[in-house]
Design a protein around this motif. Structure first.
Motif, short mmCIF file in Angstrom:
data_model
loop_
_atom_site.label_atom_id
_atom_site.label_comp_id
_atom_site.label_asym_id
_atom_site.label_seq_id
_atom_site.Cartn_x
_atom_site.Cartn_y
_atom_site.Cartn_z
N ASP A 203 0.84 -1.20 0.00
CA ASP A 203 0.00 0.00 0.00
C ASP A 203 0.87 1.25 0.00
OD1 ASP A 203 -0.19 0.77 3.31
OD2 ASP A 203 0.43 -1.23 2.74
N GLY A 204 2.04 1.16 0.63
CA GLY A 204 2.95 2.31 0.62
C GLY A 204 3.50 2.56 -0.76
N ARG B 207 0.42 0.30 6.11
CA ARG B 207 1.61 1.05 6.55
C ARG B 207 2.71 1.05 5.52
NH1 ARG B 207 1.43 1.22 12.50
NH2 ARG B 207 3.50 2.14 12.42
N SER B 208 3.45 2.16 5.54
CA SER B 208 4.79 2.14 4.94
C SER B 208 5.69 1.84 6.13
CB SER B 208 5.10 3.51 4.34
OG SER B 208 4.29 3.72 3.22
N ASN C 293 -1.16 -3.61 4.25
CA ASN C 293 -1.08 -3.68 5.72
C ASN C 293 -1.27 -2.29 6.34
OD1 ASN C 293 1.35 -2.35 5.23
ND2 ASN C 293 2.54 -4.26 5.29
N ASN D 231 -0.55 -5.83 -1.40
CA ASN D 231 -0.27 -6.28 -0.02
C ASN D 231 -0.56 -5.10 0.89
OD1 ASN D 231 0.70 -7.41 2.37
ND2 ASN D 231 2.78 -6.73 1.94
MG LIG Z 1 2.48 -1.46 3.60
#
Ligand SMILES: [Mg+2]
Ligand SMILES: Cc1ncc(C[n+]2csc(CCOP(=O)(O)OP(=O)(O)O)c2C)c(N)n1
Ligand SMILES: CC(=O)[C@@H](O)[C@H](O)COP(=O)(O)O
Length: 632
Positions: A145-146, A177-178, A175, A173
């Motif tokens: 997602d980052g 977060r970066s 989650n 993928n």
């Molecule tokens: Mg991520």
């Protein structure tokens, strides 16, 4: 023998039953925790993709099908599955597996570049090649997602979506977060999708109910099935992917092996571009990572078994920068800070806490960061853009044409400049001086210790008629190196009382290395003056007079040789018609494999001993005369 020990390749995986796979996932988690605690590495990201990677290798046929990991820091499980378990005893060390895919390590590895947001472009290209060769291979991207906040992803999606018949599988993928929570409108959109858990399941449930309702059930189901697409869109949140014309499957529980395989099988069979939205948890299965307040152990140093914490390190360059910028922020309301999804690791967290409305996280979007900074500067601010040196490559045109062409007062702070070490060739900060030397009007400083970092940072943010930059290394800040005198803007660090044949110009953190080399040379009767130029682009003119007073000039820098400081000083001396010979010691212009920073510097001949040896060789060839001109 454990299942992990019996796993030698994806074929073994495909033979396992559901129970075995669950057990294997647990064994892999234990293995990752054990190895990464010892060596350091990306524990959080890899714990988050155990089930996803197992499912990928069961559904697709690597390497016939190409599985491309964006950044690649989350490819440890992929390496374990593809027969490289033993290499984890020396993870990210010479002789062990690299922390990212490496083509020379395995035919299953495609992309070695750890710069984010490239995977979709790679699979766009791979899928075109597979289509032309007509051999029915699949191109699969695993993108976080980052990474999806990086502009290249959207350039690729624009192309991928235009070809409905091209089999591209994009596994998001997600989650959330970066390093820290992923920012931006797109991240919020993904979150809205995550909050619609299994609306697929809701649709399937309705289908079962109707099919088991006597008489009227089937006709109603048939009518609804015909209208399914419209119903689904009406039920599902407004979706960027489907609006782009991409098939969207998800959200799927990224730790449910059965659900993942079902979704990936559907994606594989779809025959066109399809997004599988897997919702995962960084650090999954290891509470110290899941609950790690800063970044869920995105990247952890080796963990001390006694304390369960990363081994303490000395005061870092980053922390010196962090403290000084926070002080400057209190004195200058026009100073604002920009990060590209790396607030903590680039030292901007303290500034952000003190000045919550004067910092911006733009996502993994360095190009946007720099041009947005140009806009902020045009609006009267003085932006400080903090990125790792290697990631500035991404934003060179923005620096050149959006900042420098307009002479905007933007300050770049380039952390991890020079050889970094364990993250391998695409992470070494060896390109910045070569790039920045091409930028008209920019001024670049290379501090040698904490005091000069503070001073040069203040000098940089005081410049109002063009861009400035500071570069410093990864890790612990160098011990304080006092100057014995000044020669214009140049600091003289060592000046033999009985004169010297050699002028050694040591750039930034290499000041200490230069002094150590000079001591070795003094023991051999070779007199060496050591100076720190401090501002290295443009090379300071005060070096001309110093060069004239010596018989040999040697530069040493933690940067690529091509277009480095040595090259620039040679040009300055040539233009000044100073014919003192100059020799430049720098990082060879090659890609340098992972290792510790010290190991790589030794490998490329940049230790005090190497410098002393090379200077001895060059000094021995100096002709007896002419004598150097007296110092002006
Ligand atoms: Mg991520
Ligand atoms: C161009 C670029 N900028 C910054 C980084 C540093 N970096 C490495 S991983 C990462 C976060 C990636 O987040 P995501 O894609 O969501 O993957 P996750 O770690 O969550 O699996 C960042 C910012 C990078 N690798 N490349
Ligand atoms: C994958 C990535 O780009 C970073 O996580 C990289 O590992 C740099 O880590 P350091 O912050 O330890 O230099």
């Amino acid at each position: 023998m454990t299942l992990l020990e019996s796993l030698h390749g994806p074929a073994d995986l495909k033979r396992m039953g559901q129970g075995q796979l669950e057990q294997l996932a647990g064994e892999i988690r234990d293995f990752l925790i054990d190895r990464v605690r010892r060596s350091g590495g990306h524990l959080g990201p890899n714990l988050g993709v155990v089930e996803l990677t197992l499912a990928l290798h069961r559904v697709f046929d690597s390497p016939r099908d190409a599985i491309v990991f964006d950044v690649g820091h989350q490819s440890y499980v992929h390496k374990i599955v593809t027969g490289r378990r033993e290499g984890f005893d020396l993870l990210r060390q010479p002789g062990g597996v690299a922390g990212y895919p490496i083509r020379a390590e395995s035919e299953h590895d495609f992309v070695e570049n750890s710069h984010a947001s490239t995977a979709l472009s790679y699979v766009d290209g791979l899928s075109k090649a597979f289509e032309l060769s007509g051999d029915g291979r699949h191109a699969v991207a695993v993108v976080g997602d980052g990474a999806l906040t990086g502009g290249m992803c959207w350039e690729a999606l624009n192309n991928i979506a235009a070809e409905p018949g091209r089999p591209v599988v994009i596994v998001v993928n997600d989650n959330g977060r970066s390093y820290s929570p992923t920012i931006g409108g797109f991240a919020e959109h993904l979150a809205s999708l995550r909050l619609q858990p299994g609306y697929e399941r809701m649709l399937d449930g309705g289908k079962e109910l109707l099919l088991h309702t006597p008489v009227v059930g089937r006709p109603i189901y048939a009518a609804l099935h015909a209208a399914k697409a419209g119903i689904k869109d009406a039920l599902s949140p407004q979706m960027m992917f489907s609006d782009l014309g991409l098939k969207y499957l998800g959200p799927v529980d990224g730790h449910d092996l059965v659900a993942l395989e079902k979704a990936l099988q559907a994606a594989k069979a779809f025959g066109g571009p399809v997004v599988v939205h897997a919702v995962t948890e960084k650090g999954h299965g290891y509470p110290p990572a899941v609950n790690h307040e800063a970044d869920q152990m995105h990247q952890t140093d080796p963990i001390d078994p006694e304390t369960g914490l990363p081994k303490p390190k000395g005061r870092s360059w980053t922390s010196v920068f962090a403290d000084e910028l926070a002080k400057i922020g209190g004195e200058r309301r026009d100073v604002v800070a920009i990060t590209a999804a790396m607030l903590r690791s680039t030292g901007l967290e303290k500034f952000a806490e003190r000045f919550p409305d004067r910092w911006y996280d733009v996502g993994i979007a360095e190009q946007h960061a720099v041009t947005s900074a140009a806009g902020l500067a045009m609006g009267g601010m003085h932006p400080v853009v903090a990125v790792y040196s290697t990631f500035l490559n991404r934003a060179f045109d923005q620096l050149l044409m959006d900042v420098a062409l307009h002479r905007q007062p933007v300050t770049l702070v380039l952390d991890r400049a020079g050889i970094t070490g364990p993250d391998g060739p695409s992470h070494h900060g060896m390109w910045d001086l070569s790039l920045l030397g091409m930028v008209p009007g920019i001024r670049v400083a290379a501090p040698r210790d904490a005091e000069t970092l503070r001073e040069e940072l203040r000098e940089a943010v005081a410049v109002s008629d063009g861009p400035t930059a500071l570069r410093f290394s990864k890790g612990s800040v160098a011990d304080s190196v006092p100057a014995v005198e000044r020669a214009g803007v140049v600091d003289v660090l060592r000046k033999p009382s009985d004169g010297a044949d050699v002028l050694l110009v040591a750039v930034g953190a290499f000041a200490k290395l230069g002094l150590e080399a000079a001591e070795r040379l003094a023991d051999q009767g070779v007199g060496v003056t050591v100076v720190d130029p401090r501002w290295v682009v443009p090379a300071p003119r005060d070096l001309v007079a110093l060069a004239k007073a010596h018989r040999l000039v040697v530069t040493v820098e933690d940067s690529g040789r091509h277009g480095g400081f040595g090259t620039a000083l040679a040009a300055l001396l040539r233009d000044a018609e100073v014919d003192v010979p100059l020799r430049d010691l720098a990082v060879p212009q090659q890609f340098h494999e992972h290792g510790s920073r010290e190991e790589v510097l030794a490998r490329v001949g940049l230790t005090a001993q190497d410098v002393a040896r090379r200077v001895t060789e060059w000094a021995a060839n100096l002709v007896a005369d002419p004598q150097p001109e007296p110092a002006e």
